[in-house]
Write an enzyme that holds these catalytic residues in place. Sequence first.
Site, PDB file in Angstrom:
ATOM      1  N   ASN A 106       0.833  -1.202   0.000  1.00  0.00           N
ATOM      2  CA  ASN A 106       0.000   0.000   0.000  1.00  0.00           C
ATOM      3  C   ASN A 106       0.863   1.246   0.000  1.00  0.00           C
ATOM      4  OD1 ASN A 106      -2.079  -1.764   0.115  1.00  0.00           O
ATOM      5  ND2 ASN A 106      -2.538  -1.443   2.288  1.00  0.00           N
ATOM      6  N   VAL A 107       0.334   2.270  -0.660  1.00  0.00           N
ATOM      7  CA  VAL A 107       1.073   3.517  -0.748  1.00  0.00           C
ATOM      8  C   VAL A 107       0.474   4.575   0.186  1.00  0.00           C
ATOM      9  CG1 VAL A 107       2.019   3.020  -3.017  1.00  0.00           C
ATOM     10  CG2 VAL A 107      -0.208   4.121  -2.868  1.00  0.00           C
ATOM     11  N   CYS A 118      16.968  20.247  -5.420  1.00  0.00           N
ATOM     12  CA  CYS A 118      17.808  20.744  -6.521  1.00  0.00           C
ATOM     13  C   CYS A 118      17.150  21.852  -7.343  1.00  0.00           C
ATOM     14  CB  CYS A 118      18.214  19.595  -7.441  1.00  0.00           C
ATOM     15  SG  CYS A 118      16.856  18.993  -8.493  1.00  0.00           S
ATOM     16  N   THR A 153      -4.696  -8.987   0.063  1.00  0.00           N
ATOM     17  CA  THR A 153      -4.091  -8.810  -1.268  1.00  0.00           C
ATOM     18  C   THR A 153      -4.552  -9.921  -2.196  1.00  0.00           C
ATOM     19  OG1 THR A 153      -2.002  -8.629  -2.496  1.00  0.00           O
ATOM     20  CG2 THR A 153      -1.916  -9.866  -0.439  1.00  0.00           C
ATOM     21  N   SER A 154      -4.777  -9.552  -3.469  1.00  0.00           N
ATOM     22  CA  SER A 154      -5.373 -10.499  -4.420  1.00  0.00           C
ATOM     23  C   SER A 154      -4.379 -11.533  -4.936  1.00  0.00           C
ATOM     24  CB  SER A 154      -5.950  -9.729  -5.615  1.00  0.00           C
ATOM     25  OG  SER A 154      -4.911  -8.999  -6.253  1.00  0.00           O
ATOM     26  N   HIS A 203       5.989  -0.656  -2.691  1.00  0.00           N
ATOM     27  CA  HIS A 203       5.489   0.006  -3.911  1.00  0.00           C
ATOM     28  C   HIS A 203       5.492   1.527  -3.784  1.00  0.00           C
ATOM     29  CE1 HIS A 203       3.194  -3.859  -5.351  1.00  0.00           C
ATOM     30  NE2 HIS A 203       4.490  -3.911  -5.582  1.00  0.00           N
TER      31      HIS A 203
HETATM   32  C1  BJW Z   1     -10.260  -7.424   1.471  1.00  0.00           C
HETATM   33  C2  BJW Z   1     -11.193  -6.483   1.918  1.00  0.00           C
HETATM   34  C3  BJW Z   1     -11.432  -6.406   3.302  1.00  0.00           C
HETATM   35  C4  BJW Z   1     -11.074  -6.359  -0.239  1.00  0.00           C
HETATM   36  N1  BJW Z   1     -10.781  -7.226   4.132  1.00  0.00           N
HETATM   37  N2  BJW Z   1      -9.643  -8.237   2.313  1.00  0.00           N
HETATM   38  C5  BJW Z   1       3.539 -11.801 -16.237  1.00  0.00           C
HETATM   39  C6  BJW Z   1       3.616 -12.761 -15.229  1.00  0.00           C
HETATM   40  C7  BJW Z   1       4.119 -12.444 -13.970  1.00  0.00           C
HETATM   41  C8  BJW Z   1       4.568 -11.174 -13.690  1.00  0.00           C
HETATM   42  C9  BJW Z   1       4.498 -10.234 -14.692  1.00  0.00           C
HETATM   43  C10 BJW Z   1       4.001 -10.548 -15.945  1.00  0.00           C
HETATM   44  N3  BJW Z   1       4.041  -9.428 -16.706  1.00  0.00           N
HETATM   45  C11 BJW Z   1       4.553  -8.416 -15.961  1.00  0.00           C
HETATM   46  C12 BJW Z   1       4.840  -8.906 -14.729  1.00  0.00           C
HETATM   47  C13 BJW Z   1       5.399  -8.149 -13.566  1.00  0.00           C
HETATM   48  C14 BJW Z   1       4.392  -7.181 -12.996  1.00  0.00           C
HETATM   49  C15 BJW Z   1       3.130  -7.953 -12.632  1.00  0.00           C
HETATM   50  O1  BJW Z   1       3.042  -8.586 -11.602  1.00  0.00           O
HETATM   51  N4  BJW Z   1       2.100  -7.882 -13.462  1.00  0.00           N
HETATM   52  C16 BJW Z   1       0.869  -8.619 -13.204  1.00  0.00           C
HETATM   53  C17 BJW Z   1      -0.314  -7.718 -13.473  1.00  0.00           C
HETATM   54  C18 BJW Z   1       0.888  -9.882 -14.011  1.00  0.00           C
HETATM   55  N5  BJW Z   1       5.013  -6.617 -11.828  1.00  0.00           N
HETATM   56  C19 BJW Z   1       5.791  -5.538 -11.902  1.00  0.00           C
HETATM   57  O2  BJW Z   1       5.970  -4.930 -12.958  1.00  0.00           O
HETATM   58  C20 BJW Z   1       6.512  -5.135 -10.635  1.00  0.00           C
HETATM   59  N6  BJW Z   1       7.890  -5.018 -10.891  1.00  0.00           N
HETATM   60  C21 BJW Z   1       8.628  -6.075 -11.253  1.00  0.00           C
HETATM   61  O3  BJW Z   1       8.158  -7.189 -11.402  1.00  0.00           O
HETATM   62  O4  BJW Z   1       9.963  -5.786 -11.405  1.00  0.00           O
HETATM   63  C22 BJW Z   1      10.832  -6.854 -11.815  1.00  0.00           C
HETATM   64  C23 BJW Z   1      11.277  -7.757 -10.698  1.00  0.00           C
HETATM   65  C24 BJW Z   1      11.756  -9.004 -10.994  1.00  0.00           C
HETATM   66  C25 BJW Z   1      12.168  -9.850  -9.989  1.00  0.00           C
HETATM   67  C26 BJW Z   1      12.126  -9.450  -8.668  1.00  0.00           C
HETATM   68  C27 BJW Z   1      11.689  -8.199  -8.391  1.00  0.00           C
HETATM   69  C28 BJW Z   1      11.237  -7.373  -9.393  1.00  0.00           C
HETATM   70  C29 BJW Z   1       6.010  -3.791 -10.147  1.00  0.00           C
HETATM   71  C30 BJW Z   1       4.625  -3.859  -9.635  1.00  0.00           C
HETATM   72  C31 BJW Z   1       4.127  -2.487  -9.262  1.00  0.00           C
HETATM   73  C32 BJW Z   1       2.704  -2.549  -8.766  1.00  0.00           C
HETATM   74  N7  BJW Z   1       2.206  -1.269  -8.667  1.00  0.00           N
HETATM   75  C33 BJW Z   1       0.803  -1.099  -8.306  1.00  0.00           C
HETATM   76  C34 BJW Z   1       0.366   0.279  -8.742  1.00  0.00           C
HETATM   77  C35 BJW Z   1       0.827   1.333  -7.847  1.00  0.00           C
HETATM   78  C36 BJW Z   1       0.182   2.570  -8.312  1.00  0.00           C
HETATM   79  C37 BJW Z   1      -0.870   3.059  -7.467  1.00  0.00           C
HETATM   80  O5  BJW Z   1      -0.949   2.774  -6.261  1.00  0.00           O
HETATM   81  O6  BJW Z   1      -1.634   3.758  -8.057  1.00  0.00           O
HETATM   82  O7  BJW Z   1       0.651  -1.376  -6.895  1.00  0.00           O
HETATM   83  S1  BJW Z   1      -0.332  -2.199  -9.079  1.00  0.00           S
HETATM   84  C38 BJW Z   1      -1.422  -2.297  -7.734  1.00  0.00           C
HETATM   85  O8  BJW Z   1      -1.515  -3.695  -7.423  1.00  0.00           O
HETATM   86  C39 BJW Z   1      -0.723  -1.598  -6.544  1.00  0.00           C
HETATM   87  C40 BJW Z   1      -0.875  -2.655  -5.483  1.00  0.00           C
HETATM   88  O9  BJW Z   1       0.114  -2.473  -4.487  1.00  0.00           O
HETATM   89  C41 BJW Z   1      -0.785  -3.941  -6.226  1.00  0.00           C
HETATM   90  C42 BJW Z   1      -1.367  -5.137  -5.514  1.00  0.00           C
HETATM   91  O10 BJW Z   1      -2.748  -4.988  -5.377  1.00  0.00           O
HETATM   92  P1  BJW Z   1      -3.456  -5.524  -4.075  1.00  0.00           P
HETATM   93  O11 BJW Z   1      -2.977  -4.772  -2.909  1.00  0.00           O
HETATM   94  O12 BJW Z   1      -3.361  -6.996  -4.017  1.00  0.00           O
HETATM   95  O13 BJW Z   1      -4.967  -5.051  -4.344  1.00  0.00           O
HETATM   96  P2  BJW Z   1      -6.140  -5.806  -5.123  1.00  0.00           P
HETATM   97  O14 BJW Z   1      -7.187  -4.797  -5.384  1.00  0.00           O
HETATM   98  O15 BJW Z   1      -5.621  -6.541  -6.285  1.00  0.00           O
HETATM   99  O16 BJW Z   1      -6.677  -6.877  -4.099  1.00  0.00           O
HETATM  100  C43 BJW Z   1      -7.310  -6.508  -2.894  1.00  0.00           C
HETATM  101  C44 BJW Z   1      -7.691  -7.767  -2.135  1.00  0.00           C
HETATM  102  O17 BJW Z   1      -8.239  -7.384  -0.902  1.00  0.00           O
HETATM  103  C45 BJW Z   1      -8.743  -8.639  -2.862  1.00  0.00           C
HETATM  104  O18 BJW Z   1      -8.331 -10.002  -2.863  1.00  0.00           O
HETATM  105  C46 BJW Z   1      -9.996  -8.459  -1.999  1.00  0.00           C
HETATM  106  O19 BJW Z   1     -10.790  -9.631  -1.917  1.00  0.00           O
HETATM  107  C47 BJW Z   1      -9.404  -8.142  -0.647  1.00  0.00           C
HETATM  108  N8  BJW Z   1     -10.280  -7.303   0.191  1.00  0.00           N
HETATM  109  N9  BJW Z   1     -11.757  -5.814   0.910  1.00  0.00           N
HETATM  110  C48 BJW Z   1      -9.952  -8.120   3.668  1.00  0.00           C
HETATM  111  N10 BJW Z   1     -12.377  -5.525   3.867  1.00  0.00           N
END
Ligand code: BJW
Length: 236
Positions: A95-96, A142, A179-180, A112
């Site tokens: 989370n941000v 800067c 997280t999803s 993130h």
């Molecule tokens: C509840 C609830 C309640 C609801 N109680 N629960 C193909 C295959 C695999 C990987 C890749 C691929 N192509 C590209 C990639 C890599 C890519 C990626 O993963 N893409 C996928 C879409 C496939 N990843 C990247 O590019 C990352 N970098 C990277 O991989 O660098 C290379 C590397 C290599 C090796 C090691 C390390 C690095 C960077 C990812 C950046 C993600 N950024 C974001 C956007 C930020 C911008 C912003 O905030 O505006 O970050 S994406 C967005 O998703 C945000 C979140 O942090 C992130 C995760 O989402 P989260 O938190 O899981 O939210 P939701 O909405 O998805 O889920 C919420 C959950 O809560 C749900 O399950 C609900 O049920 C639940 N819930 N209410 C409890 N009350």
Amino acid sequence: MAGMASIRNIVILTGAGVSAESGIDTFRDGGGLWERHRVEDVATPEAFARDPELVLRFYDMRREAIQTRQPNAAHAALARLDAAWPGELLIVTQNVDDLHERAGANRVLHMHGEHLNAWCTACDARSPWRGPLIARPACPECGERALRPDIVWFGEMPYRMDEIFAALREADLFVSIGTSGAVYPAAGFVRNARDLGARTLELNLEPSQGTLWFDEARHGPATELVPAWVEEMLAG
Ligand code: BJW
């Protein structure tokens, strides 16, 4: 979960679901942010280069909104665990927002990035930032007008991966909350933790994409599941 007495070191991964009940939209649920803004329009470096105004406006709106939201019972319970837990503990948040910190947690790592920072692409400084970026203000360090949100976009490397993997190597328990399991590398931590010998627990509203990788999964709202789990941990 069984055998909790042997747990000393804990890594907790949190996602948007932990802040959902504070009124911050998740990314992938119905009504989530991506429904109003396509992810590729706002969360990649290419999108920022193509249409900086759209991206800056989107983040300005969200930076303003999070400052009006309050931590919920899940954030408070994790802060209580952080304060009381005698072993190693790290809250790795995707989370941000700053709700873990505002609830009082100290051992928090933002993989993130953070809404309340601006990153200068000219001098690489990160500066605390609460206002808008749309007018292209000068970097406090800067003076260049090269500030962007300090957010990890798709295709960029998440922050502090070495620290995260060091903590996973030492972890006896890995807990994933709200997280999803759709975004890597965070979605892979459960398998990393398992391979490194930790027990694994999912706390989420519904089964995540990676739910089958967890030793145990509990499904329901974070404000109910997290305080109950923290009570169990602190009761030993
Ligand atoms: C509840 C609830 C309640 C609801 N109680 N629960 C193909 C295959 C695999 C990987 C890749 C691929 N192509 C590209 C990639 C890599 C890519 C990626 O993963 N893409 C996928 C879409 C496939 N990843 C990247 O590019 C990352 N970098 C990277 O991989 O660098 C290379 C590397 C290599 C090796 C090691 C390390 C690095 C960077 C990812 C950046 C993600 N950024 C974001 C956007 C930020 C911008 C912003 O905030 O505006 O970050 S994406 C967005 O998703 C945000 C979140 O942090 C992130 C995760 O989402 P989260 O938190 O899981 O939210 P939701 O909405 O998805 O889920 C919420 C959950 O809560 C749900 O399950 C609900 O049920 C639940 N819930 N209410 C409890 N009350």
